[in-house]
Scaffold this active site. Structure first.
Site, PDB file in Angstrom:
ATOM      1  N   HIS A  17       1.104  -1.374   0.151  1.00 41.07           N
ATOM      2  CA  HIS A  17       0.058  -0.053   0.027  1.00 41.07           C
ATOM      3  C   HIS A  17       0.866   1.252   0.076  1.00 41.07           C
ATOM      4  O   HIS A  17       1.520   1.670   1.072  1.00 41.07           O
ATOM      5  CB  HIS A  17      -0.990  -0.131   1.294  1.00 41.07           C
ATOM      6  CG  HIS A  17      -1.977   1.281   1.363  1.00 41.07           C
ATOM      7  ND1 HIS A  17      -1.667   2.075   2.231  1.00 41.07           N
ATOM      8  CD2 HIS A  17      -3.008   1.152   0.678  1.00 41.07           C
ATOM      9  CE1 HIS A  17      -2.690   2.924   2.218  1.00 41.07           C
ATOM     10  NE2 HIS A  17      -3.679   2.462   1.204  1.00 41.07           N
ATOM     11  N   GLU A  44       1.127  -0.741  -5.072  1.00 45.16           N
ATOM     12  CA  GLU A  44      -0.195   0.130  -5.463  1.00 45.16           C
ATOM     13  C   GLU A  44       0.420   1.744  -5.467  1.00 45.16           C
ATOM     14  O   GLU A  44       0.684   2.140  -4.601  1.00 45.16           O
ATOM     15  CB  GLU A  44      -1.035   0.168  -4.238  1.00 45.16           C
ATOM     16  CG  GLU A  44      -2.299   0.649  -4.186  1.00 45.16           C
ATOM     17  CD  GLU A  44      -2.944   1.668  -3.382  1.00 45.16           C
ATOM     18  OE1 GLU A  44      -1.954   2.153  -2.465  1.00 45.16           O
ATOM     19  OE2 GLU A  44      -3.877   2.013  -3.274  1.00 45.16           O
ATOM     20  N   ASP A  46      -1.144   5.363  -6.053  1.00 46.33           N
ATOM     21  CA  ASP A  46      -2.453   6.036  -6.330  1.00 46.33           C
ATOM     22  C   ASP A  46      -2.033   7.223  -7.345  1.00 46.33           C
ATOM     23  O   ASP A  46      -0.819   7.548  -7.374  1.00 46.33           O
ATOM     24  CB  ASP A  46      -2.601   6.673  -4.985  1.00 46.33           C
ATOM     25  CG  ASP A  46      -3.148   6.053  -3.892  1.00 46.33           C
ATOM     26  OD1 ASP A  46      -3.822   4.978  -3.902  1.00 46.33           O
ATOM     27  OD2 ASP A  46      -2.815   6.038  -2.711  1.00 46.33           O
ATOM     28  N   HIS A  59      -1.152  10.447  -3.228  1.00 50.82           N
ATOM     29  CA  HIS A  59      -2.419   9.803  -2.548  1.00 50.82           C
ATOM     30  C   HIS A  59      -3.568  10.704  -2.776  1.00 50.82           C
ATOM     31  O   HIS A  59      -4.621  10.541  -2.973  1.00 50.82           O
ATOM     32  CB  HIS A  59      -2.084   9.451  -0.959  1.00 50.82           C
ATOM     33  CG  HIS A  59      -3.303   9.228  -0.546  1.00 50.82           C
ATOM     34  ND1 HIS A  59      -4.463  10.008   0.168  1.00 50.82           N
ATOM     35  CD2 HIS A  59      -4.044   7.811  -0.611  1.00 50.82           C
ATOM     36  CE1 HIS A  59      -5.430   9.122   0.784  1.00 50.82           C
ATOM     37  NE2 HIS A  59      -5.293   7.922   0.209  1.00 50.82           N
ATOM     38  N   GLU A 153      -4.615   2.976  -8.339  1.00 53.96           N
ATOM     39  CA  GLU A 153      -5.914   3.625  -8.032  1.00 53.96           C
ATOM     40  C   GLU A 153      -5.873   5.137  -8.726  1.00 53.96           C
ATOM     41  O   GLU A 153      -5.101   5.844  -8.692  1.00 53.96           O
ATOM     42  CB  GLU A 153      -5.985   4.001  -6.581  1.00 53.96           C
ATOM     43  CG  GLU A 153      -7.290   4.451  -6.125  1.00 53.96           C
ATOM     44  CD  GLU A 153      -7.600   4.745  -4.587  1.00 53.96           C
ATOM     45  OE1 GLU A 153      -6.736   4.275  -3.812  1.00 53.96           O
ATOM     46  OE2 GLU A 153      -8.613   5.442  -4.507  1.00 53.96           O
TER      47      GLU A 153
HETATM   48  O1  G3P Z   1      -6.777   1.451  -2.377  1.00 53.09           O
HETATM   49  C1  G3P Z   1      -6.980   1.046  -1.268  1.00 53.09           C
HETATM   50  C2  G3P Z   1      -6.809   2.019  -0.061  1.00 53.09           C
HETATM   51  O2  G3P Z   1      -5.754   2.493  -0.339  1.00 53.09           O
HETATM   52  C3  G3P Z   1      -7.872   3.061  -0.230  1.00 53.09           C
HETATM   53  O3  G3P Z   1      -7.650   4.048   0.463  1.00 53.09           O
HETATM   54  O4  G3P Z   1      -7.251   6.300   0.924  1.00 53.09           O
HETATM   55  O5  G3P Z   1      -5.432   4.508   1.232  1.00 53.09           O
HETATM   56  O6  G3P Z   1      -6.081   5.109  -1.013  1.00 53.09           O
HETATM   57  P1  G3P Z   1      -6.636   4.972   0.528  1.00 53.09           P
HETATM   58 CA    CA Z   2      -5.189   3.568  -2.748  1.00 48.92          CA
END
Ligand code: G3P
Ligand code: CA
Length: 339
Positions: A17, A44, A46, A59, A153
């Site tokens: 993450h 991951e 963003d 993010h 994302e």
């Molecule tokens: O994408 C999964 C999780 O990361 C969603 O929350 O706010 O950390 O992007 P966030």
């Molecule tokens: Ca995310």
């Protein structure tokens, strides 16, 4: 590991993450590299866009919390206030900077109170472009033969499309360029919104994941509530365009009045029945984030028993999970030593 209670019987995937963001400032190549070293299956990023339409890993598009932009006098006049998805933010926004300008900024730790060790890396790393992230994965594969997945994302896709900077074309173009464009390729595209996933479904074979939260609803669908989307009819609707859901942890196992892990909510069973994988977020080792039964010591910044928390969710049948601490999440999937 086979015969797991996942949808396909395989071991759950570990998704780093924002990289190994428990140990490096999030969304830096250093955070992604460490996650790969620690055995993550996917990383991951963003994704938001620059003024010149380049996808970069942050993010959120307001970048004062994770870069040194507020200390840069040459950008003082870019500070502004915007309303994004109904919430007002004051700061500096990626869409007001060219990539060349953003590249002059340096990343810093978002959570210095909880992750003091990470502040040693403040000022060392740039904001990576999505293409640089894909290059990192390509290099790793060339060096080791090991193909790491990518789990991008789209952040605020409706907002960005509305200012003429849509995610979909540059995202799909780069995924295709780097060979992440088939249904069996190790890639998932995720979003809290709905329409951008439905649009992507028309233009890619890549698997899509509908993010859902315990409260609220998709910013682009005022009539929809996430709580309804995870009921059987809602899950059947999601299954028309996505292959999985990404819920908050408490939507999978609730907590009791003392903050301990309590009962499975039934979401995994219901989602599997609809043919959807379940990838909850976010697994973090600091006591501050852990269920109270896995806390160790009194400091919120102290490291508790993340492995045991992960094992509870694996036993509940999740198909993957997002973790800031891939080292511990990967370790939790290994058999426990015999007593
Ligand atoms: O994408 C999964 C999780 O990361 C969603 O929350 O706010 O950390 O992007 P966030
Ligand atoms: Ca995310």
């Amino acid at each position: 590991m086979q015969n797991m209670p996942t949808l396909n019987g395989d071991a759950p995937i570990i998704i780093a993450h924002r990289g190994a963001s428990g140990e490096r400032p999030e969304h830096t190549l250093a955070a992604y590299e460490l996650a790969i070293e620690q055995g993550a299956d996917f990383i991951e990023p963003d994704l938001v866009l620059t003024k010149d339409g380049i996808l970069v890993a942050r993010h959120e598009n307001e970048i004062s919390g994770t870069t040194d932009v507020a200390d840069r006098p040459e950008f003082a006049d870019r500070k502004t206030t915007k309303t994004i998805d109904g919430t007002e933010f004051t700061g500096w926004f990626t869409e007001d900077f060219t990539l060349a300008e953003l590249k002059t900024l340096l990343a810093k730790e978002r959570l210095p109170e909880l992750r003091d060790a990470n502040t040693a890396f403040d000022g060392q790393f740039q904001i990576p472009t999505f293409e640089e992230v894909l290059d990192l994965l390509k290099l790793h594969q060339a060096e080791t033969g090991n193909r790491i997945g990518v789990y991008p994302e789209t952040k605020h896709p409706g907002y960005f499309a509305g200012i003429g900077l849509p995610h979909d074309k540059p995202l799909l173009s780069l995924l295709t360029k780097y060979g992440y464009d088939g249904r069996d390729d190790p890639v998932f595209i995720q979003s809290f919104e709905v329409d951008n996933l439905k649009l992507l479904k028309l233009n890619t074979k890549v698997r899509l994941v509908q993010l859902v939260a315990g409260e609220g609803g998709p910013p682009d669908q005022p009539a929809l509530r996430y709580a309804d989307m995870v009921k059987p009819d809602g899950l059947a609707d999601i299954a028309q365009y996505a292959s999985g859901i990404g819920p908050s942890k408490s939507m999978v196992i609730s907590r009791d009045a003392l903050g301990r892990l309590d009962k499975e909510t039934g979401l995994v069973t219901a989602a599997h029945r609809a043919g959807l994988e379940v990838h909850p977020w976010t697994f973090r080792r600091e006591n501050y984030f852990l269920p109270t039964d896995f806390v160790s010591g009194v400091s919120p910044a102290g490291a508790g028993d993340l492995e045991s928390e992960v094992r509870r969710f694996v036993a509940a049948g999740v198909d993957g999970l997002f973790s800031d601490n891939p080292l511990q999440a990967v370790a939790a999937l290994k058999p426990e030593p015999a007593e």
